[in-house]
Design an enzyme around this catalytic site. Structure first.
Site, short mmCIF file in Angstrom:
data_model
loop_
_atom_site.label_atom_id
_atom_site.label_comp_id
_atom_site.label_asym_id
_atom_site.label_seq_id
_atom_site.Cartn_x
_atom_site.Cartn_y
_atom_site.Cartn_z
N GLU A 97 0.99 -1.26 0.08
CA GLU A 97 0.06 -0.31 0.16
C GLU A 97 0.69 1.20 -0.17
O GLU A 97 1.73 1.21 0.91
CB GLU A 97 -0.99 -0.06 1.32
CG GLU A 97 -1.65 1.17 1.76
CD GLU A 97 -2.59 1.66 0.45
OE1 GLU A 97 -3.22 0.88 -0.04
OE2 GLU A 97 -2.51 2.84 0.19
N CYS A 142 -5.28 5.88 6.49
CA CYS A 142 -5.12 4.51 5.66
C CYS A 142 -6.44 3.77 5.37
O CYS A 142 -7.42 3.91 6.14
CB CYS A 142 -4.05 3.69 6.56
SG CYS A 142 -3.76 2.17 5.73
N CYS A 187 -5.42 -0.31 7.39
CA CYS A 187 -5.70 -0.62 9.02
C CYS A 187 -6.45 0.54 9.49
O CYS A 187 -6.20 0.99 10.76
CB CYS A 187 -4.27 -0.63 9.68
SG CYS A 187 -3.37 0.82 9.37
N HIS A 224 -6.43 2.68 13.35
CA HIS A 224 -6.37 4.27 13.70
C HIS A 224 -7.13 4.96 14.43
O HIS A 224 -7.26 5.68 15.15
CB HIS A 224 -5.81 5.19 12.30
CG HIS A 224 -4.49 4.87 11.76
ND1 HIS A 224 -3.16 5.25 12.37
CD2 HIS A 224 -4.07 4.01 10.65
CE1 HIS A 224 -2.31 4.79 11.59
NE2 HIS A 224 -2.76 4.24 10.57
N ARG A 242 0.74 -4.41 11.43
CA ARG A 242 1.99 -4.07 11.11
C ARG A 242 2.85 -3.43 12.18
O ARG A 242 4.04 -3.51 12.19
CB ARG A 242 2.06 -2.97 9.95
CG ARG A 242 1.77 -3.57 8.66
CD ARG A 242 1.22 -2.56 7.74
NE ARG A 242 0.60 -3.03 6.73
CZ ARG A 242 -0.66 -3.83 6.72
NH1 ARG A 242 -1.48 -3.29 7.93
NH2 ARG A 242 -1.56 -4.46 5.77
N SER A 291 4.69 1.33 9.94
CA SER A 291 5.62 1.51 8.83
C SER A 291 6.45 2.70 9.11
O SER A 291 7.53 2.75 7.97
CB SER A 291 4.81 1.55 7.56
OG SER A 291 4.15 0.42 7.38
N CYS A 324 2.95 -0.38 4.44
CA CYS A 324 2.08 0.26 4.23
C CYS A 324 2.47 1.79 4.28
O CYS A 324 2.43 2.47 5.47
CB CYS A 324 0.70 0.19 5.39
SG CYS A 324 -0.54 1.32 4.81
N CYS A 371 0.21 4.70 5.44
CA CYS A 371 -0.10 4.96 6.71
C CYS A 371 1.17 6.09 7.05
O CYS A 371 1.37 6.80 7.99
CB CYS A 371 0.23 3.48 7.72
SG CYS A 371 -1.09 2.96 8.23
#
Ligand code: NFE
Ligand code: MG
Length: 615
Positions: free
Chosen positions: A44, A92, A95, A99, A522, A545, A589, A592
């Site tokens: 992503e 994002c 996920c 968040h 992640r 990330s 990601c 993110c």
């Protein structure tokens, strides 16, 4: 230069660089070769890796760069803190619910709110469903083709494939999901038809035939078959998040103080549907995902134990930093956000020393921007964090190609540090921290994996190990959710329908701050909010990330992705499969870690869709 211009300029320049690199990925100077992979696909967002290999094709240096800007934190300033979650989760599309929860938890921490039991369990279920969905999609659709050669699968014998599938399910201790030769033959027929027409579609862009692929044709066929089946399974796993979350992505039933889905908690049919979907999904996790990870892990075990290919001499290819952090997550009791026992313990395991774990002190978290395209001259704690872009571009060299200015700033991702040190976060970190902490459940699941695969724990410190840890976590999570869904049903049936804790906004909102520190699929995710006169005055999110994909810091310490590549041998620099495989094992990601945003609604790019396109 305004933020808008900066954003636009980098987008255009990045596109140019990408077009160049797609024509040329390898350049040579002084016996060393420079490999650029940009963009890394099947993730992503946008990520660029530059790696330097020596005359033996071994990576001696690596740089990780996000080529996009993130700005969500900036637009949260001046907002009502009760709205932050709905906006913050737009960081994002993967996920999203994580968040959302972290943001709401940060505000709840500021207001000292403890949510009711039903709200705690429902949040765990929404989040747990996200983990199972996210990990499964990652393994099959974003990572498996780094291990599975699709064209080799066409040479497989379906009967032998069925026997092979039964064998690996047995190793995993489960019933095989697919064991009929006819099912495997049907996949061969389907892919052959595409291949004959020269239209491999989703399988069109692999390095098929690369000698670094190690599975047999039969094993490759199992991988492709489950890849296709997982497309269906993930749909049902996504539905689970919507049962209590209202929708997916971006659920909407979580509010400061609790959850709003009281009708779903009251209705036994909704709880039963959730359980049924979980049961079906877990049959695939146990009968396909886990066996496939044992199968691939065994085929690639020599890499996972190759000490020559490591950064620090422990583990194997892709090991990297060997320092792991988990904030801990999934509250198991109602004693409060930072007091409750958690499914994943919090802690740090440093430098590969599994004899001890350290406590996480949130005061020791900072972000460094020495090599990131932001203003700032010293590491800052997230409460004081700044997000002021300072783009300094790439360098066009005499060969006509653009390169990262690696001595200066080279990424839109900041460099988070714990006590000044880089750490890896994610499923591997959670499993290692939990194991070293002596957590009974994690020790059981990790122990089973090691026993069944016959591999030592240090095998986890590798690319393959990172992928295995995610699968171990998926099984553990699904089993834990079965318990939680029963707990929710029992609590509701017993008459407790409370979903929200009342709080006095005006009394506290004059001047307060809070943090939501927990985990995302992640890795460790923290949101920090400062509130004054009822409005947000500063907001920072430090996401998984960012920890893993960030660049070097002021001391020159490498980020987790960068460190993981050092020592890896690239068999064919024109096909950097090993680089992609290791980076994919983190499940990047970049949406993110950064976020493209133009606050004035200015156009950043135009995409044309061809309605006659038939692939
Ligand atoms: Ni965009 Fe995320 C997760 C968070 S990434 S997917 O998991 O938080 O770093
Ligand atoms: Mg941030």
């Amino acid at each position: 230069m305004s933020e808008n211009n900066t954003t636009q300029q980098v987008t255009e320049e990045t596109v140019q660089a990408t077009e160049q690199e797609s024509k040329k990925t390898v350049s040579a100077s002084g016996g060393k070769k420079h490999i650029i992979v940009d963009p890394i696909t099947r993730i992503e967002g946008h990520l660029r890796i530059e790696a330097i290999i020596d005359e033996n094709n071994k990576i001696v240096d690596a740089y990780s760069s996000s080529t996009m800007f993130r700005g969500i934190e900036t637009i949260l300033k001046g907002r009502d803190p009760r709205d932050a979650g709905l906006l913050a989760m737009r960081i994002c599309g993967v996920c999203t619910g994580t968040h959302y929860q972290r943001s709401i938890e940060a505000v709840e921490d500021a207001f000292k709110i403890t949510i009711p039991k039903n709200a705690r369990i429902v949040r765990n279920l929404i989040q747990g469903a996200l983990y199972v969905h996210d990990h499964l999609v990652h393994f099959y659709h974003l990572h498996a083709l780094d291990f599975v050669d699709v064209l080799s699968a066409l040479k497989a014998d379906p009967e032998k494939t069925a026997q092979e599938a039964v064998k690996w399910a047995k190793v995993a201790g489960h019933k095989p999901y697919t064991s009929a030769a006819a099912d495997f033959q049907a996949v061969i027929d389907r892919i052959t038809k595409f291949a004959k027409q020269g239209r491999l579609g989703i399988f069109g862009n692999g390095y098929w035939g690369n000698k670094h692929y190690k599975l047999t044709p039969e094993q490759n066929l199992i991988g492709v078959t489950h890849y296709l089946k997982a497309l269906d399974i993930q749909r049902d796993l996504a539905k689970m998040q919507a049962i209590f979350g209202g929708k997916n992505p971006h659920p909407q039933s979580i509010v400061v103080g609790g959850v709003t889905c009281v009708q779903d908690i009251k209705n036994p049919a909704r709880i039963a549907l959730f359980k049924e979907l979980l049961k079906e999904g877990m049959a695939f996790v146990k009968g396909a995902y886990l066996p496939d990870v044992y199968m691939a892990g065994t085929a690639y075990a020599d890499e996972a134990t190759d000490k020559d290919a490591t950064y620090k001499g422990v583990g194997g290819t892709g090991g990297g930093l060997l320092s792991y952090m988990s904030y801990g997550d999934f509250r198991l009791d109602d004693t409060g956000f930072y007091n409750a026992k958690t499914l994943f313990p919090s802690g740090l395991v440093l430098e590969g020393d599994i004899s001890k774990a350290f406590d996480v002190d949130p005061e020791k978290i900072t972000e460094d921007v020495t090599h990131a395209w932001y203003q700032g001259d010293k590491p800052l704690h997230p409460y004081e964090g700044q997000t002021i872009p300072e783009y300094t571009g790439l360098e066009k060299k005499s060969d006509g190609y653009a390169y990262l200015k690696t001595d200066e700033k080279y990424s839109w991702i900041k460099s988070p540090r714990y006590d000044g040190k880089p750490v890896e976060v994610g499923p591997l970190a959670r499993m290692v921290v939990g194991y070293v902490r002596g957590d009974e459940r994690i020790k059981k699941y990790v122990g089973n994996f090691l026993k069944r695969s016959g591999l030592p724990i240090t095998v986890l410190f590798s690319t393959v190990g990172r992928t295995a840890a995610r699968a171990i976590e998926t099984e553990l999570m699904g089993d834990a959710m079965m318990e939680w869904v029963d707990e929710l049903a029992k609590n509701a049936a017993g008459g407790d329908l409370s979903t929200w804790t009342e709080f006095d906004f005006d009394a506290v909102a004059a001047d307060t701050k809070g943090m939501g520190l927990a985990e995302a699929p992640r890795g460790s995710l923290g949101h920090w909010v400062k509130i004054k006169d009822g409005k947000i005055i500063n907001y920072q999110a430090v996401v998984p990330s960012t920890w893993n994909a960030g660049p070097r810091d002021a001391k020159g310490q490498l980020g987790a992705y960068e460190a993981s590549l050092i020592g890896t041998k690239v068999a064919n620099p024109e096909e950097p499969l090993e680089i992609i495989r290791t980076i994919h094992s983190f499940d990047p990601c970049i949406a993110c870690a950064v976020h493209v945003l133009d606050t004035k609604g200015k156009e950043l790019a135009v995409y044309k869709v061809d309605p006659n396109c038939t692939f």
